[in-house]
Enzyme design. Sequence first.
Site, PDB file in Angstrom:
ATOM      1  N   ASP A  79     -13.647   2.390   4.571  1.00 21.67           N
ATOM      2  CA  ASP A  79     -13.482   3.374   3.502  1.00 21.67           C
ATOM      3  C   ASP A  79     -12.334   2.920   2.616  1.00 21.67           C
ATOM      4  O   ASP A  79     -11.241   2.599   3.106  1.00 21.67           O
ATOM      5  CB  ASP A  79     -13.186   4.758   4.077  1.00 21.67           C
ATOM      6  CG  ASP A  79     -13.148   5.809   2.993  1.00 21.67           C
ATOM      7  OD1 ASP A  79     -14.209   6.359   2.679  1.00 21.67           O
ATOM      8  OD2 ASP A  79     -12.053   6.062   2.461  1.00 21.67           O
ATOM      9  N   ILE A  80     -12.577   2.842   1.288  1.00 24.17           N
ATOM     10  CA  ILE A  80     -11.537   2.435   0.341  1.00 24.17           C
ATOM     11  C   ILE A  80     -10.537   3.580   0.202  1.00 24.17           C
ATOM     12  O   ILE A  80     -10.916   4.715  -0.081  1.00 24.17           O
ATOM     13  CB  ILE A  80     -12.152   2.078  -1.015  1.00 24.17           C
ATOM     14  CG1 ILE A  80     -13.163   0.937  -0.858  1.00 24.17           C
ATOM     15  CG2 ILE A  80     -11.082   1.694  -2.025  1.00 24.17           C
ATOM     16  CD1 ILE A  80     -13.903   0.599  -2.131  1.00 24.17           C
ATOM     17  N   GLU A  83     -17.661   5.577  -1.331  1.00 24.71           N
ATOM     18  CA  GLU A  83     -16.805   4.415  -1.145  1.00 24.71           C
ATOM     19  C   GLU A  83     -16.787   3.975   0.317  1.00 24.71           C
ATOM     20  O   GLU A  83     -15.851   3.298   0.759  1.00 24.71           O
ATOM     21  CB  GLU A  83     -15.386   4.731  -1.633  1.00 24.71           C
ATOM     22  CG  GLU A  83     -14.624   5.745  -0.804  1.00 24.71           C
ATOM     23  CD  GLU A  83     -14.916   7.188  -1.214  1.00 24.71           C
ATOM     24  OE1 GLU A  83     -14.162   8.067  -0.793  1.00 24.71           O
ATOM     25  OE2 GLU A  83     -15.885   7.419  -1.953  1.00 24.71           O
TER      26      GLU A  83
END
Length: 657
Positions: free
Chosen positions: A527-528, A570
């Site tokens: 996950d960004i 994301e």
Amino acid sequence: MRLRRLTTRLLLAVSAPLILVTAMLLPVLHVHMETRIEGLHTEARAVLKAGQEALTRDVNESLNYVLAIAEMPTLRRYLSNHNTPALMEQSYSLSDMAQLSHFLDTIISHYPRYTKLVLIDNQGNEVLRAPQSRAPGAQVTGRQHREMDYFAEANKLLPRDLYLSPLGRDIHYELVSGDIIPVVNVSTPVFDAAGRRQGVVLLSLNWRYLTTALQQAMRLSQAGNSLLMNAQGQWLLDNTTLPLGTAHLGEAFAALAPSYWQVMTQRNQGFASVDNQLLYFQTEDIRTQRYRSLAGNIYSEPTYYPWKLGVLLPKPTWRSLIEEEATVLWFLLLTYAVAVAFGMLWAISSQRQRTLRRAAQRHAIEVSDLYENAPCGYHSLDASGRVVKMNRTELAWLGYSADEVMHRMAYRDLITPETRPQFDQAFQDVLQHQAGSAECSLLTRSGEQRHVMIQASAYHRAGKFVHSRATVFDLTERKHLEEQLRAQAMTDPLTGVFNRRYLQAQAAVEIARSRRQHYTIALITIDIDHFKRINDEHGHDAGDNVLQAFTSIVARLLRQEDLLCRVGGEEFAILLPNTPLAQATQVAERIRQTVEVALFQVHEARPEKTLWLTASLGVTTVVANETSLTAALKRADIGLYRAKEQGRNRVVVHGGE
């Protein structure tokens, strides 16, 4: 030569009767046309004469009644006594007034051409009216007529002179028996025996009554219209439907039909053909001697006279003449048809067989061309499955010539090994007198495969199998389209990597393979960090650029057999076949470090900006007894959430080996 001879005979067979019938028909039609037009001339002249006589009679009668009333001794004495009121009571009693009033009422009620009669004194006061609305006397209604044209003009006239209000300048209407009708005012002066002017008699004529009598006198034997206009071109009849539109009383006929009016103003009488209509007209002036009768002179507004009286008839056409001569026409047509039929039979009989042969040859060529160049393939097989016939379309698909295939190759050899069972089953159905179909893949000469659908049936002769008849439909483009749609359904359109659906499907395959080969499958979720801030500060286009760049960086760090998928906005997941947990942890750490030092350019921002990103990762493995990726994804997500809770930009392992 034979074709030319046949063409010549056909032309003669058709043209000779046509010329003969035309030569017979044209003189008859021409004479009949002249007779019809001359008959219309005669009818129009008779109708115009009848209309003129009716108009003369009605106008003369109306004017004579006005003069007769004006010269009544009782009426003269009444006006004389009215103008000398001191003598009124002595020489003219109320009984005499009542009798005069009753007499005038009787005249008006028995003659529908009149709407009212008014007696006016020298001062313009109305002293008597019929039909009356109150008892007669010195002050009957109190109406004043001093300013009206019919009083002012009549006061200037000599005995037995008349004044007509010009119809068209101001159309007057009156309510008679509940109906509103147009009227024409006629007035004449009243003189006593000594020649002294005593007043004016006004008589209103029912113009609708007069024009109805005129139109009845001018009734036509066929479709036509009566015309009546004043010198200004204003319509003087009631509403009339003409071929060029509806003409209303007082409407400018000159504006409604300028071509007709132009013809009528150029001369006093005559005939003209205008717009497929025949126009007959003449000039009528009610002020002339013919209309004076007992009158001395008739006065009116000169600009509204003379009137134009006319008749409008439809012009006869060739079609109307032919319809009237239907019996002769049908006889001529029948004669023509019989002559043409015999001529054509004579011309065609000698060429019939040849024409049929040529038609059969053309049909055979068309069928052969349709077979050879159809958009689908055709072939026929004998009982052993050998090709006995194949069209050009299918040969072009396979890349072979006809000599290489027909009577030399078994069609089964052109089918790929994987799809031969389907073909064999379909061919057996055909041999057993059933329709057969199979979806197969053809192997072309160049080694390529072409997906096709074969539908076949058997051709029998005397109950025995002769050959099969098969239609081959090319499914290659459809297969490619299906593969493209399948790929689109499994791929993320933004980043180009696989989506969650493909991850689940491929994971099931890998889990089954890992059980057979006894190896470990690892799973990484990514996950960004703070991705929402990028969208909020730089826009969604900038966020899309970051996701694409991030995907490219991660993909370069993976093996060919590793599977990178986008599972959320994301969020990403990586499936690592044959990878222990420790090795998967190293891969995750390498991804984290690479992302941390990478520079991400935001091209859509103004000015362009460079961003630094970090990512949080969770690592786990698929347990041996698990049949899907659902549980492993939950464990990896737990590790991911813990990484975020511990400050982000880190790798956390949860569960697994």
